[in-house]
Write a protein that holds these residues in place. Structure first.
Motif, mmCIF file in Angstrom:
data_model
loop_
_atom_site.group_PDB
_atom_site.id
_atom_site.type_symbol
_atom_site.label_atom_id
_atom_site.label_comp_id
_atom_site.label_asym_id
_atom_site.label_seq_id
_atom_site.Cartn_x
_atom_site.Cartn_y
_atom_site.Cartn_z
ATOM 1 N N LEU A 187 -4.317 0.038 1.025
ATOM 2 C CA LEU A 187 -4.556 -0.858 -0.100
ATOM 3 C C LEU A 187 -4.759 -0.081 -1.401
ATOM 4 C CD1 LEU A 187 -5.252 -3.818 -1.083
ATOM 5 C CD2 LEU A 187 -7.646 -3.146 -0.763
ATOM 6 N N TYR A 188 -4.084 -0.546 -2.434
ATOM 7 C CA TYR A 188 -4.308 0.024 -3.755
ATOM 8 C C TYR A 188 -4.198 -1.087 -4.782
ATOM 9 C CZ TYR A 188 -4.366 3.076 -7.766
ATOM 10 O OH TYR A 188 -4.720 3.676 -8.941
ATOM 11 N N ILE A 189 -5.253 -1.251 -5.571
ATOM 12 C CA ILE A 189 -5.307 -2.242 -6.637
ATOM 13 C C ILE A 189 -5.670 -1.521 -7.928
ATOM 14 C CG2 ILE A 189 -6.494 -4.299 -7.517
ATOM 15 C CD1 ILE A 189 -7.146 -5.015 -4.586
ATOM 16 N N GLN A 190 -4.963 -1.829 -8.998
ATOM 17 C CA GLN A 190 -5.288 -1.236 -10.287
ATOM 18 C C GLN A 190 -5.170 -2.311 -11.364
ATOM 19 O OE1 GLN A 190 -3.714 2.694 -11.115
ATOM 20 N NE2 GLN A 190 -3.560 2.222 -13.291
ATOM 21 N N GLY A 191 -6.224 -2.479 -12.135
ATOM 22 C CA GLY A 191 -6.219 -3.499 -13.168
ATOM 23 C C GLY A 191 -6.009 -4.899 -12.620
ATOM 24 N N GLY A 192 -6.491 -5.139 -11.404
ATOM 25 C CA GLY A 192 -6.349 -6.446 -10.778
ATOM 26 C C GLY A 192 -5.014 -6.679 -10.092
ATOM 27 N N GLU A 193 -4.083 -5.740 -10.200
ATOM 28 C CA GLU A 193 -2.761 -5.877 -9.576
ATOM 29 C C GLU A 193 -2.725 -5.130 -8.240
ATOM 30 O OE1 GLU A 193 1.930 -4.607 -10.265
ATOM 31 O OE2 GLU A 193 0.419 -4.121 -11.792
ATOM 32 N N GLU A 194 -2.365 -5.838 -7.169
ATOM 33 C CA GLU A 194 -2.250 -5.196 -5.862
ATOM 34 C C GLU A 194 -0.894 -4.507 -5.764
ATOM 35 O OE1 GLU A 194 -1.799 -6.690 -1.342
ATOM 36 O OE2 GLU A 194 -3.717 -7.238 -2.279
ATOM 37 N N ILE A 195 -0.933 -3.191 -5.681
ATOM 38 C CA ILE A 195 0.281 -2.380 -5.649
ATOM 39 C C ILE A 195 0.684 -2.038 -4.224
ATOM 40 C CG2 ILE A 195 1.213 -0.121 -6.334
ATOM 41 C CD1 ILE A 195 -0.545 -0.364 -8.862
ATOM 42 N N ALA A 196 -0.284 -1.885 -3.334
ATOM 43 C CA ALA A 196 -0.013 -1.601 -1.916
ATOM 44 C C ALA A 196 -0.965 -2.431 -1.066
ATOM 45 C CB ALA A 196 -0.176 -0.112 -1.618
#
Length: 250
Positions: free
Chosen positions: A97-106
């Motif tokens: 799991l990777y989230i940045q700025g509220g966006e789930e990227i993985a």
């Protein structure tokens, strides 16, 4: 290239003495000894400090280095501390799991698998504007708390005050390691070993010295630290996710 523990300890002591004399707060990062092993720890308060995860620039290119993270910041903002922020594939995509700025990227991965990441239980570091949490991955998947930024890695080092059950005191597997935990009063504490250590030794650092009820392993042989207050900038191959603290000028 990592400088010797004795030099880092001397630098940290000098900075601490100078800061105390000037009436300044304690430094963000400092060198410590635990069980005769040297570590560097960096502490931040989510309520007052700008703690972030970094992966890509505004054009979608993977940042990968501390220097590129600094270059990506707006004028007047400074990266004051950073370390690699979780495991990644050869192309530097996050493993879990990777989230940045509220966006789930993985997406989150909850199944057992090979390597350290798959040594369940693993966990998620969840960051919001005023809080930080380390949460076991399956509990996270069930609860789905809101996170502005999040990174999944593994294994957990400490789970509800107990060491990961697979850590062996007699292990001879030693590597440079870095990880993160959250204290009962909500402070985030990140640590990197300045010599190769076992999982058992690293987990006990978080449980017994840093007193974090939950702590997460971020990575091993590629572990690196950026701490300009200690005149430290570890170099190496480009990374995936990067955990850092940003300060803004007046």
């Amino acid at each position: 290239m990592k400088t010797s523990a004795a030099i880092w300890t001397a630098i940290s002591l000098a900075i601490s003495v100078a800061s105390a004399a000037a009436g300044d707060p304690a430094p963000l990062c400092e060198s410590i000894q635990f069980d005769d092993l040297p570590f560097t720890i960096c502490t931040a308060d989510p309520a007052t400090d700008d703690i972030r995860l970094f992966l890509r620039d505004e054009n979608g290119a993977t940042l990968g280095t501390f220097g590129k993270v600094q270059d990506s910041l707006p004028e007047g903002q400074t990266l004051t501390f950073a370390m690699n922020g979780g495991m990644y594939h050869p192309d530097r995509r996050p493993v879990g799991l990777y989230i940045q700025g509220g966006e789930e990227i993985a997406r989150i991965v909850t199944r057992e698998g090979p390597g350290n990441f798959g040594l369940l239980p693993n966990g998620v570091l969840c960051l919001n504007d005023d809080s930080a949490q380390v949460i076991e991955s399956r509990a996270f998947d069930t609860e789905r708390p809101a996170c502005r930024d999040a990174t999944q890695s593994g294994p957990m080092l400490v789970i509800d005050g107990a060491l990961h059950p697979r850590f062996l005191k007699e292990s001879d597997s030693r590597h440079y390691r870095n990880g993160v935990g959250v204290t009962p009063d909500g402070r985030l504490v990140a640590a990197i070993s300045d010599v190769p250590v076992t999982f058992h030794e690293f987990g006990r650092l978080f449980r017994d010295r840093l007193r974090t009820p939950n702590a997460l392993f971020l990575d091993g042989r590629v572990s690196r630290l950026y701490a300009p207050a200690l005149d430290r900038h570890d170099f190496g191959f480009p990374m995936g996710p990067i955990l850092g603290v940003v300060t803004s000028g007046d």
